[in-house]
Design a protein around this motif. Structure first.
Motif, short mmCIF file in Angstrom:
data_model
loop_
_atom_site.label_atom_id
_atom_site.label_comp_id
_atom_site.label_asym_id
_atom_site.label_seq_id
_atom_site.Cartn_x
_atom_site.Cartn_y
_atom_site.Cartn_z
N GLY A 1 28.41 -35.34 -6.25
CA GLY A 1 27.28 -34.95 -5.41
C GLY A 1 26.19 -34.18 -6.13
O GLY A 1 25.28 -33.69 -5.49
N ARG A 2 26.25 -34.10 -7.46
CA ARG A 2 25.24 -33.31 -8.17
C ARG A 2 24.31 -34.17 -9.03
O ARG A 2 23.67 -33.65 -9.95
CB ARG A 2 25.91 -32.26 -9.08
N ALA A 3 24.23 -35.47 -8.77
CA ALA A 3 23.34 -36.30 -9.59
C ALA A 3 21.90 -35.84 -9.42
O ALA A 3 21.45 -35.61 -8.30
CB ALA A 3 23.46 -37.77 -9.21
N PRO A 4 21.17 -35.66 -10.52
CA PRO A 4 19.77 -35.24 -10.40
C PRO A 4 18.90 -36.37 -9.86
O PRO A 4 19.23 -37.54 -10.02
CB PRO A 4 19.39 -34.92 -11.84
N GLU A 5 17.80 -35.99 -9.24
CA GLU A 5 16.84 -36.99 -8.77
C GLU A 5 15.66 -37.02 -9.75
O GLU A 5 15.07 -35.97 -10.01
CB GLU A 5 16.35 -36.58 -7.37
N ARG B 1 11.20 -35.16 -14.60
CA ARG B 1 12.20 -34.11 -14.61
C ARG B 1 13.39 -34.42 -13.71
O ARG B 1 13.25 -35.12 -12.71
CB ARG B 1 11.59 -32.80 -14.10
N PRO B 2 14.56 -33.85 -14.05
CA PRO B 2 15.74 -34.03 -13.21
C PRO B 2 15.75 -32.99 -12.09
O PRO B 2 16.13 -31.84 -12.31
CB PRO B 2 16.90 -33.79 -14.18
N HIS B 3 15.29 -33.40 -10.91
CA HIS B 3 15.26 -32.47 -9.79
C HIS B 3 16.70 -32.12 -9.41
O HIS B 3 17.53 -33.00 -9.25
CB HIS B 3 14.51 -33.09 -8.61
N GLY B 4 16.95 -30.82 -9.25
CA GLY B 4 18.32 -30.37 -8.98
C GLY B 4 19.05 -29.98 -10.25
O GLY B 4 20.15 -29.47 -10.21
N GLY B 5 18.43 -30.26 -11.40
CA GLY B 5 19.04 -29.89 -12.68
C GLY B 5 20.08 -30.91 -13.13
O GLY B 5 20.46 -31.81 -12.37
N VAL B 6 20.48 -30.79 -14.38
CA VAL B 6 21.58 -31.63 -14.89
C VAL B 6 22.79 -30.71 -15.00
O VAL B 6 23.10 -30.16 -16.05
CB VAL B 6 21.21 -32.26 -16.25
N VAL B 7 23.42 -30.51 -13.84
CA VAL B 7 24.52 -29.54 -13.77
C VAL B 7 25.82 -30.27 -14.09
O VAL B 7 26.23 -31.18 -13.37
CB VAL B 7 24.58 -28.89 -12.38
N LEU B 8 26.45 -29.88 -15.21
CA LEU B 8 27.64 -30.58 -15.68
C LEU B 8 28.76 -29.59 -15.95
O LEU B 8 28.52 -28.41 -16.25
CB LEU B 8 27.32 -31.35 -16.98
#
Ligand code: MNH
Length: 449
Positions: free
Chosen positions: A425-429, A437-444
């Motif tokens: 559920g954390r794929a960036p937009e 830019r990756p909205h929501g960040g690239v949270v890994l």
């Protein structure tokens, strides 16, 4: 091989129906790429009239004409200049004609292969620092924030080093403030909207701008008087720059404008490339494992250097495939100066000619499975004008090999040492505001190997 249904990495929801001016502005405010019609993925050119006449060009032959053969008939749009000039002056990025030509001649040697190679140690050091931060991190990490820190370290080391009187965090903050200001006004430019629409353009944060300029002036003044020490960095090369044809060198103002151009154009773009590359590696663990194995075989326990480039073909292809799927400069724009024909379509002086690189890179007539992440497609070189992450022709990015070297050195070092996992559920937009830019960040999730 059977054509299995394939999970695809994040993509932009393109426009499925035409929109009026105000709706277009609303869409573009959120994501400039949202104004690209889906048709643009299958047609060579799409034209329309939204206040002004515009064309979106995805045909490689026409792109060659715009960027190379008839480059003088398609200068960067006027508003680009009005908006960027307060910050970076009439620097290399903005200038046209003779004023552009001499600056390009003067600055080209600074980005020559041997100079970029010589800057390798700064990139290696930034990769090592990034590893130290990741080892210390607990819990998921926003890898976009991390790669911005790494690339800012590189660009500030090679342009501002030797002057320890400045506060790096403050400069970084000022530049980010400036970029987000610019981002908000640039969509009006990208759309080429008519002059009667109110432009919020002159509301730059004067404080951020002033701070950036002061820092650049300080760095130049400190270095200009100093005895040379160690290998030449980008600031030394900039200070030495002279037009080989006329001997002309740069005024203090021109030096500062170009220094700021390098910093602004050079760090977020590369950080985005790295962040999207890590997102893709987490998206496809098999490819990540292959790339990690390649990097470990080439590097052992040490961080990558410029000399390792040749031993990292898969990491290099991953960088190229990332630049295809998520080009940081995903949308370029020009204003036509002369009558012309593109793909049989009439172009008139004053028309806005848009180069939606995002759509070019995912065009169904140009790419096989265009939305799939497949770095191995770069085993064979793509059509020159079908792959334009750095533009092309005389105005091609002067920092392309600097950026590629930096991206490969940092990515290889990170992949050799860490495993990156996607979080549900954390794929960036992908959202373009000045850059993609990756909205929501690239949270890994990041774990040491
Ligand atoms: Mn860079 C021009 C993309 C890294 C400095 N850059 C361009 C253009 C694209 C571009 C596209 C052409 C724009 C146009 O034709 O309208 N740049 C990138 C990307 C990365 C990048 C995708 C990283 C990845 N750029 C860098 C770095 C530097 C830099 C690093 C400097 C340190 N770029 C420039 C300058 C220009 C430019 C300067 C303008 C060159 C010219 O007009 O002669």
């Amino acid at each position: 091989m059977p054509d299995l249904p394939h999970r695809e990495p994040a993509k932009v929801a393109l426009a499925t129906q035409p929109a009026g001016i105000l709706q277009t502005v609303m869409i573009a405010r959120r994501n400039v790429l949202g104004i690209i019609p889906e048709l643009a993925l299958r047609q060579p050119i799409v034209s329309g009239k939204t206040g002004i006449r515009w064309h979106m060009v995805m045909d490689p032959e026409s792109l060659r004409r715009i960027l190379k053969d008839r480059v003088d008939d398609y200068p960067k749009s006027v508003t680009t200049k009005l908006i960027l000039e307060p910050a970076i002056g009439d620097s290399l990025f903005i200038a046209e004609g003779a004023n552009w030509r001499w600056q390009r001649r003067a600055l080209a040697p600074a980005f020559a292969h041997r100079h970029v190679t010589a800057l390798g140690p700064v990139m290696t050091a930034a990769a090592q620092a990034s590893c130290r931060r990741l080892v210390a991190a607990t819990g998921p990490v926003d890898m976009f924030e991390e790669t911005v820190a790494a690339t800012f370290e590189v660009i500030s080391d090679v342009t501002l080093s030797g002057d320890d009187s400045f506060d790096r965090a403050a400069v970084h903050h000022a530049i980010n403030g400036y970029i987000s200001q610019t981002a908000r006004v640039s969509l009006l430019d990208v759309l080429g909207l008519p002059a009667w629409l109110p432009r919020p353009g002159r509301v730059f944060s004067g404080r951020d701008l002033g701070r950036m300029k002061r820092v650049a002036d300080q760095a130049i003044a400190a270095r200009a008087g100093a005895a040379p020490s160690g290998a030449a960095d980008l600031l030394d090369l900039l200070l030495d720059a002279a037009d080989p044809e006329t001997g002309r060198s740069m005024s203090r103002q021109e030096l500062r404008d170009n220094l700021l151009t390098f910093i602004v154009a050079g760090h977020e773009t590369t950080a985005l490339t790295l962040a999207w590359a890590l997102y893709l590696c987490a998206f496809d663990p098999d490819i990540q494992e292959r790339a990690a194995a390649e990097a470990q075989a080439a590097l052992g326990d040490r961080a990558a250097t410029a000399d390792d480039m040749g031993a990292l073909p898969l990491v290099t292809r991953i960088v190229n495939e990332t630049l295809r799927l998520y080009p940081p400069a995903a949308f370029l724009s020009r204003t036509a100066q002369a009558h012309d024909r593109l793909c049989g379509r009439e172009v008139r002086p004053g028309d806005t000619v848009m180069l939606p690189i995002y759509a070019l890179h995912r065009h169904h007539l140009l790419w096989d499975r265009p939305d799939a992440f497949d770095p191995d497609r770069f085993r064979t070189a793509p059509d020159r004008y079908a792959f334009l992450p750095f533009g092309a022709g005389p105005r091609i990015c002067i920092g392309a090999s600097f950026a590629l070297q930096e991206a490969v050195v940092i990515l290889a070092t990170l992949l050799a040492r860490f495993r990156f996992r996607a979080l549900p559920g954390r794929a960036p937009e992908p959202r373009m505001i000045l850059t993609l830019r990756p909205h929501g960040g690239v949270v890994l999730d990041v774990a040491a190997r």
